[in-house]
Design an enzyme around this catalytic site. Structure first.
Site: not given
Ligand code: B16
Ligand code: MG
Length: 215
Positions: A8, A10
């Site tokens: 991922d 953020d």
């Protein structure tokens, strides 16, 4: 055997959440809606339009037309893009580049799967766009996490079975998505929130690639 690691963005590679917060706060300020850092926690890992719905729900139930909603989301995104344009390598979380290099050295493929439609631009600003074997962003999928679509697409583009993939995620919905995709997961953050992941570490750079052998 783990053959691919899917990250991922953020909260795992970089803290773009603070730029999302600044941009959402500015919008909330213009609309006269109270919006705190605590409220911002609810927006992490969530799509742009769902984030806006949550923010507007904090106001006094004023209703907005579809075109007004589109315009508000676009305005927030313009401010967010101004912030990410100014990002550089120094903002990558400590140890992330070393971890990616180590994984590649072990012959493991490395992918990025972010709900952000701005993910390609963020990794460009950070100077790490070429590090990923595949990049899947929020603009390439119909269903947001916890739906597994984004991770399944990353695995299929990597041509790796989902059972041989491990996902690195900071959001509970992201771990749910990894489980639904039939993948292993490493939670980045607190075990209280991410206890359903196979392994939890406080920071991405704390992950020891030797642990992959146990998955
Ligand atoms: P954008 P991730 C997510 O990124 C963020 O956590 C979330 O706060 C944001 O609303 C979402 O991207 C959409 O971002 O407006 O740039 O399309 O955690 O999936 O990397
Ligand atoms: Mg995240």
């Amino acid at each position: 055997m783990i053959r691919a690691c899917i990250f991922d963005l953020d909260g795992v590679i970089v803290d773009t959440a603070r730029y999302h917060f600044l941009a959402w706060s500015r919008l909330a300020g213009e609309l006269g809606i109270p919006f705190t850092e605590r409220d911002n926690e609810r927006l992490k890992g969530v799509s742009r339009m769902r984030s806006l719905e949550i923010l507007l729900s904090l106001g006094k139930n004023k209703t907005y037309s579809d075109s007004e909603i589109e315009a508000l989301a676009a305005r927030k995104n313009e401010w967010f893009v101004e912030y990410i344009d100014r990002m550089d390598r120094s903002e990558i979380f400590p140890g992330v580049e070393k971890l990616i290099a180590d994984l590649k050295h072990r012959g493991i493929l490395v992918g990025l799967a972010s709900s952000s439609k701005n993910a390609p631009q963020v990794i460009q600003s950070l100077g790490i766009a070429d590090e990923f074997d595949v990049v899947v962003d929020g603009g390439m999928v119909k269903h947001a996490k916890p739906d597994p679509e984004i991770f399944l697409l990353a695995a299929s583009l990597l041509k790796i079975s989902s059972h041989d993939c491990v996902v690195f995620e900071d959001a509970a919905a992201g771990i749910d998505a990894a489980i639904a995709a039939g993948m292993k997961s490493v939670g980045i953050g607190s075990s209280e929130l991410l206890g359903h992941a196979n392994i939890v570490v406080s920071r991405t750079g704390d992950f020891d690639p030797e642990e992959l052998k146990k998955l």
